[in-house]
Design an enzyme around this catalytic site. Structure first.
Site, PDB file in Angstrom:
ATOM      1  CE  LYS A   7      84.448  13.376  67.599  1.00  0.00           C
ATOM      2  NZ  LYS A   7      84.686  13.065  66.165  1.00  0.00           N
TER       3      LYS A   7
ATOM      4  CE1 TYR B 190     105.261   8.303  94.515  1.00  0.00           C
ATOM      5  CE2 TYR B 190     103.820   9.707  93.270  1.00  0.00           C
ATOM      6  CZ  TYR B 190     103.979   8.599  94.458  1.00  0.00           C
ATOM      7  OH  TYR B 190     103.151   8.331  95.181  1.00  0.00           O
TER       8      TYR B 190
END
Ligand SMILES: *Cc1c(COP(=O)(O)O)cnc(C)c1O
Length: 360
Positions: free
Chosen positions: A29, A247
Site C-alpha cells: 500500500k 529561516y
C-alpha cells in the site's frame, strides 16, 4: 532516489525464512511504502511472493496490471457500489464490517464471482467485525458459503512493543475466532508480529515496513536498506560566529562554520522537523565518508548542513540524506515521526533509479 530492488527481494526472503511454517505475503500500500508500487511488486513476485495487500481498489487495479497472477487483497474492503469493479479486476476485498458482508453477499448472490477475506477486530478498534459478529457469522453457514471467504485476518496494535499485554490478548481473541471458523486460512502478523514468534504466524504473514528496510520494532532495523536519497551541494559558504543560518534564525554559529546548502527540502518529503536549532540537534547527512549535522531549519527546497569537519565538501557533491549511512528511522526520529511516514511521503520530485531488479 535510488531503490535497491535486490535488497527488497532479499528482505522478503529473510522474512519468509523467519516465518517458514507460514506463507509470506507483501504489503505494498502507499505506492509500495513510497518506493513505487509496480517495481516493488514485480521484484517481490520474482522473489516468490504470491500474495499482496493494498489499501485502495485503485492501488489494486494498478497492481493487477503489474503482477497478473498474484492474489491481491484490498485492505479497505468495499465502499458502497464497488464490489463489481473490485471483483472484475480479480481483487479480493477484506470485509471489515457487517455492511460490507451484506454487500458482498448481495453481489455474489446476484451471480458475482470472487472470494474475500474476513477481518475481525481483536482489540485495535479500527477496522474489522466484532468478535460477536464473527460468532454470528460462524453460526450462519449459508452466509459463510455466500461470502466464500479464503482468509481470516486480524491486525496487531502493539506488535512493535513485544512485552505489551495487548499482544497476548489479541492472540487469544484471534485464536478464539479461528476456533469458530477453523476452515479458513488465518493471518495476524505484520512485520513486527513476525518477530513475536511462531504463535503469531498462522498461515500467512503480512510484512510491510521491514521489506522496505524500516524498523518494525524499537532499535536499529536488521533489514537491508532499500531506499537511498541523495541531494547535491549548491554552494558552500562560511558563517561567522554569532551569525544564524536559515529561516527563523533558529541556530547560531558558535564558531566559524562551513555550511553546505543542499538542493532538497520538505517539498521532497524530508521532514521540516528534522532540522536543528540552538536547543535541539537535528538529523545528519553523510558525505566523503563522514556524517554532517543539519544546521538550522529545513526549507521547502533547501537544507543546510555543517561541513566544517569535511574540508573536501564542495559545490556539486552528492550528499546522502537517507540510506545505508543515514537510516530512515534515524531521520524520522529527529522529526518526531516514524520511518513509515518518511518513506511514504518521499515526494514526486526525485529522479528515481531502480537497481538490482531483473525486470529493469
Ligand atoms: C499496513 C498493514 C500491514 C503491514 O504492517 P507493517 O507494520 O508495515 O509490517 C499489515 N496488515 C495490515 C492490516 C496493515 O494495514
Amino acid at each position: 532516489m535510488t531503490v535497491d530492488l535486490g535488497a527488497l527481494a532479499g528482505n522478503w526472503e529473510a522474512l519468509a525464512g523467519r516465518a517458514d511454517r507460514a506463507a509470506t505475503a507483501a504489503v505494498v500500500k502507499g505506492d509500495g511504502y513510497g518506493i513505487g508500487l509496480e517495481p516493488a511488486a514485480q521484484a517481490l513476485a520474482e522473489a516468490g511472493c504470491q500474495t499482496f495487500f493494498v489499501a485502495l481498489p485503485e492501488e489494486g487495479f494498478r497492481l493487477r496490471d503489474a503482477v497478473r497472477d498474484a492474489i491481491i487483497y484490498v485492505l479497505d474492503g468495499l465502499l458502497p457500489g464497488t464490489a463489481d469493479e473490485i471483483a472484475d479486476a480479480k481483487l479480493r476485498p477484506v470485509l471489515g464490517s457487517w455492511a460490507e458482508i451484506e454487500e458482498w453477499v448481495e453481489f455474489r448472490n446476484a451471480g458475482g464471482v470472487g472470494t474475500a477475506a474476513i477481518h475481525v477486530d481483536t482489540g485495535m478498534n479500527r477496522l474489522g467485525l466484532t468478535p460477536t459478529e464473527a460468532r454470528r457469522l460462524a453460526q450462519t453457514p449459508e452466509l459463510l458459503e455466500a461470502i466464500a471467504p479464503d482468509l481470516l485476518m486480524s491486525h496487531l496494535a502493539v506488535a512493535d512493543t513485544p512485552d505489551h499485554p495487548l499482544n497476548r490478548k489479541q492472540l487469544a481473541a484471534f485464536r478464539a475466532v479461528r476456533a469458530l471458523l477453523p476452515d479458513i486460512p488465518a493471518s495476524l502478523a505484520n512485520s513486527a508480529g513476525i518477530h513475536l514468534g511462531f504463535d503469531y504466524h498462522f498461515d500467512l504473514v503480512r510484512p510491510g515496513i521491514a521489506l522496505y528496510g524500516g524498523a518494525s520494532i524499537e532499535g536499529a532495523s536488521p533489514m537491508r536498506p532499500v531506499v537511498t536519497v541523495e541531494a547535491r551541494i549548491l554552494q558552500v559558504r562560511d558563517v561567522r560566529p554569532g551569525e544564524t543560518v536559515g529561516y527563523g534564525a533558529t541556530e547560531t554559529a558558535r564558531q566559524a562554520t562551513r555550511v553546505a546548502i543542499l538542493a532538497a527540502g520538505y517539498a521532497d518529503g524530508y521532514h521540516r522537523l528534522a532540522g536543528s536549532s540552538d536547543r535541539r540537534a537535528g538529523a545528519r547527512a553523510f558525505l566523503h565518508g563522514r556524517h554532517a549535522p543539519l544546521i538550522g531549519r529545513v526549507s521547502m527546497d533547501l537544507i543546510a548542513i555543517d561541513v566544517s569537519a569535511i574540508p573536501g565538501a564542495e559545490r556539486g557533491d552528492w550528499v546522502e540524506m537517507i540510506g545505508p549511512n543515514v537510516p530512515v528511522d534515524e531521520v524520522a526520529h529527529h522529526a518526531g515521526t516514524i520511518g513509515y511516514e518518511l518513506l511514504t511521503g518521499l515526494g514526486r520530485r526525485y529522479a528515481r533509479t531502480y537497481i538490482g531488479g531483473n525486470a529493469s
